[in-house]
Design a protein around this motif. Structure first.
Motif, PDB file in Angstrom:
ATOM      1  N   TRP A 191       0.826  -1.212   0.000  1.00 17.39           N
ATOM      2  CA  TRP A 191       0.000   0.000   0.000  1.00 17.39           C
ATOM      3  C   TRP A 191       0.859   1.261   0.000  1.00 17.39           C
ATOM      4  N   LEU A 192       1.904   1.295   0.826  1.00 22.37           N
ATOM      5  CA  LEU A 192       2.798   2.449   0.843  1.00 22.37           C
ATOM      6  C   LEU A 192       3.473   2.645  -0.508  1.00 22.37           C
ATOM      7  N   THR A 193       3.800   1.556  -1.166  1.00 21.56           N
ATOM      8  CA  THR A 193       4.429   1.650  -2.488  1.00 21.56           C
ATOM      9  C   THR A 193       3.509   2.345  -3.481  1.00 21.56           C
ATOM     10  N   VAL A 194       2.237   1.969  -3.474  1.00 23.55           N
ATOM     11  CA  VAL A 194       1.281   2.570  -4.406  1.00 23.55           C
ATOM     12  C   VAL A 194       1.065   4.045  -4.084  1.00 23.55           C
ATOM     13  N   VAL A 195       0.926   4.369  -2.799  1.00 21.72           N
ATOM     14  CA  VAL A 195       0.667   5.756  -2.398  1.00 21.72           C
ATOM     15  C   VAL A 195       1.861   6.653  -2.720  1.00 21.72           C
ATOM     16  N   LEU A 196       3.067   6.201  -2.403  1.00 22.34           N
ATOM     17  CA  LEU A 196       4.256   7.012  -2.671  1.00 22.34           C
ATOM     18  C   LEU A 196       4.524   7.146  -4.165  1.00 22.34           C
ATOM     19  N   ALA A 197       4.156   6.125  -4.940  1.00 18.82           N
ATOM     20  CA  ALA A 197       4.359   6.208  -6.392  1.00 18.82           C
ATOM     21  C   ALA A 197       3.450   7.242  -7.028  1.00 18.82           C
ATOM     22  N   ALA A 198       2.414   7.679  -6.313  1.00 16.87           N
ATOM     23  CA  ALA A 198       1.526   8.702  -6.860  1.00 16.87           C
ATOM     24  C   ALA A 198       2.239  10.043  -7.044  1.00 16.87           C
ATOM     25  N   VAL A 199       3.267  10.297  -6.255  1.00 13.09           N
ATOM     26  CA  VAL A 199       3.956  11.596  -6.338  1.00 13.09           C
ATOM     27  C   VAL A 199       4.712  11.751  -7.661  1.00 13.09           C
ATOM     28  N   PRO A 200       5.622  10.839  -8.036  1.00  9.69           N
ATOM     29  CA  PRO A 200       6.282  11.012  -9.341  1.00  9.69           C
ATOM     30  C   PRO A 200       5.321  10.893 -10.515  1.00  9.69           C
ATOM     31  N   THR A 201       4.255  10.105 -10.354  1.00  9.30           N
ATOM     32  CA  THR A 201       3.270  10.020 -11.432  1.00  9.30           C
ATOM     33  C   THR A 201       2.568  11.354 -11.634  1.00  9.30           C
ATOM     34  N   ALA A 202       2.215  12.026 -10.542  1.00  9.14           N
ATOM     35  CA  ALA A 202       1.549  13.326 -10.654  1.00  9.14           C
ATOM     36  C   ALA A 202       2.452  14.366 -11.296  1.00  9.14           C
ATOM     37  N   TYR A 203       3.736  14.346 -10.975  1.00  8.15           N
ATOM     38  CA  TYR A 203       4.651  15.340 -11.540  1.00  8.15           C
ATOM     39  C   TYR A 203       4.961  15.063 -13.006  1.00  8.15           C
ATOM     40  N   SER A 204       4.988  13.808 -13.394  1.00  7.40           N
ATOM     41  CA  SER A 204       5.300  13.493 -14.794  1.00  7.40           C
ATOM     42  C   SER A 204       4.064  13.448 -15.665  1.00  7.40           C
ATOM     43  N   GLY A 205       2.906  13.139 -15.067  1.00  8.76           N
ATOM     44  CA  GLY A 205       1.684  13.008 -15.850  1.00  8.76           C
ATOM     45  C   GLY A 205       1.672  11.801 -16.748  1.00  8.76           C
ATOM     46  N   ALA A 206       2.564  10.848 -16.506  1.00 10.87           N
ATOM     47  CA  ALA A 206       2.701   9.683 -17.384  1.00 10.87           C
ATOM     48  C   ALA A 206       2.570   8.418 -16.561  1.00 10.87           C
ATOM     49  N   SER A 207       1.340   7.948 -16.394  1.00 11.28           N
ATOM     50  CA  SER A 207       1.122   6.763 -15.565  1.00 11.28           C
ATOM     51  C   SER A 207       1.711   5.516 -16.212  1.00 11.28           C
ATOM     52  N   GLY A 208       1.481   5.332 -17.504  1.00  9.15           N
ATOM     53  CA  GLY A 208       2.019   4.160 -18.186  1.00  9.15           C
ATOM     54  C   GLY A 208       3.528   4.156 -18.233  1.00  9.15           C
ATOM     55  N   ILE A 209       4.108   5.328 -18.428  1.00  8.63           N
ATOM     56  CA  ILE A 209       5.566   5.430 -18.476  1.00  8.63           C
ATOM     57  C   ILE A 209       6.171   5.056 -17.130  1.00  8.63           C
ATOM     58  N   PHE A 210       5.515   5.455 -16.038  1.00  7.45           N
ATOM     59  CA  PHE A 210       6.047   5.124 -14.719  1.00  7.45           C
ATOM     60  C   PHE A 210       6.041   3.611 -14.498  1.00  7.45           C
TER      61      PHE A 210
END
Length: 211
Positions: A31-50
């Motif tokens: 769960w922490l992995t998913v929540v923390l991964a939201a930060v770089p995804t939000a800044y890059s705007g690229a969910s698939g790329i992440f």
């Protein structure tokens, strides 16, 4: 560019170096992995790329920590999803510019979506968790976590600088006002706007013909 940035900086692996020494229950770690991964995804705007850039690391680290294959796959897939509703994700900005809604409205609703999704995800992970909900840190957990935190500090400073330089609510250049809220447009319907636009186009064409 975002994918290469995630891959070359090894952010995902460094984050796991910060979390795994504390011996979190596997459901909580996922769960922490998913929540923390939201930060770089939000800044890059690229969910698939992440997911492409960091998914292999997330999957391998969760499997090594004792997660089932199903839980590791779920966390890997979700790692690039939650951030798309958080500020300053470019996807939300593009949606706002193409519709009569502001980014502030979308991001405020996105916080509710983020909160609801994280709560439901935590419940699902805890339901699949087969070990006691206790932490079992390794003896050198503090030193290992501090070492990983030092490696993360430049990226945390960059993220903090981005948040500090972000415009206040309603002041962003990508926060357009609704048409009906603009001066002199009260009472004008979308049908009227379409009609006036068509008349304007015909007027311009007629002027060009007269010329």
């Amino acid at each position: 560019w975002a994918g290469m940035l995630f891959a070359t900086t090894r952010i995902a692996r460094i984050f796991f170096g910060l979390l795994t020494p504390w011996g979190f229950p596997i459901g909580v770690l996922a769960w922490l992995t998913v929540v923390l991964a939201a930060v770089p995804t939000a800044y890059s705007g690229a969910s698939g790329i992440f997911v492409i850039a960091a998914g292999a690391v997330i999957f391998d680290q969760l499997i090594a920590a004792g997660a089932s294959k199903r839980m590791a796959l779920a966390a890997t897939a979700m790692s690039g999803s939650l951030g798309v509703v958080l500020r300053p994700c470019l996807v939300v900005v593009l949606i706002a510019t193409l519709n009569t809604v502001t980014t502030d409205e979308l991001f405020s609703k996105g916080l509710w979506v983020f909160a609801l999704t994280t709560v439901l995800l935590l419940a699902a992970f805890l339901w699949r968790n087969n070990e006691p909900l206790t932490m079992n840190p390794v003896p050198e957990a503090k030193s290992r976590a501090l070492d990983s935190l030092k490696k993360l500090s430049p990226y945390l400073l960059l993220a903090g600088g981005g948040l500090a330089g972000e415009p206040a609510a309603g002041e962003g250049i990508f926060s357009p006002r609704r048409h009906e809220d603009m001066p002199g447009t009260k009472g004008i319907t979308s049908q009227d706007r379409r009609g006036s636009g068509c008349q304007g186009d015909r007027g311009f064409r007629s002027l060009g013909t007269d010329a």
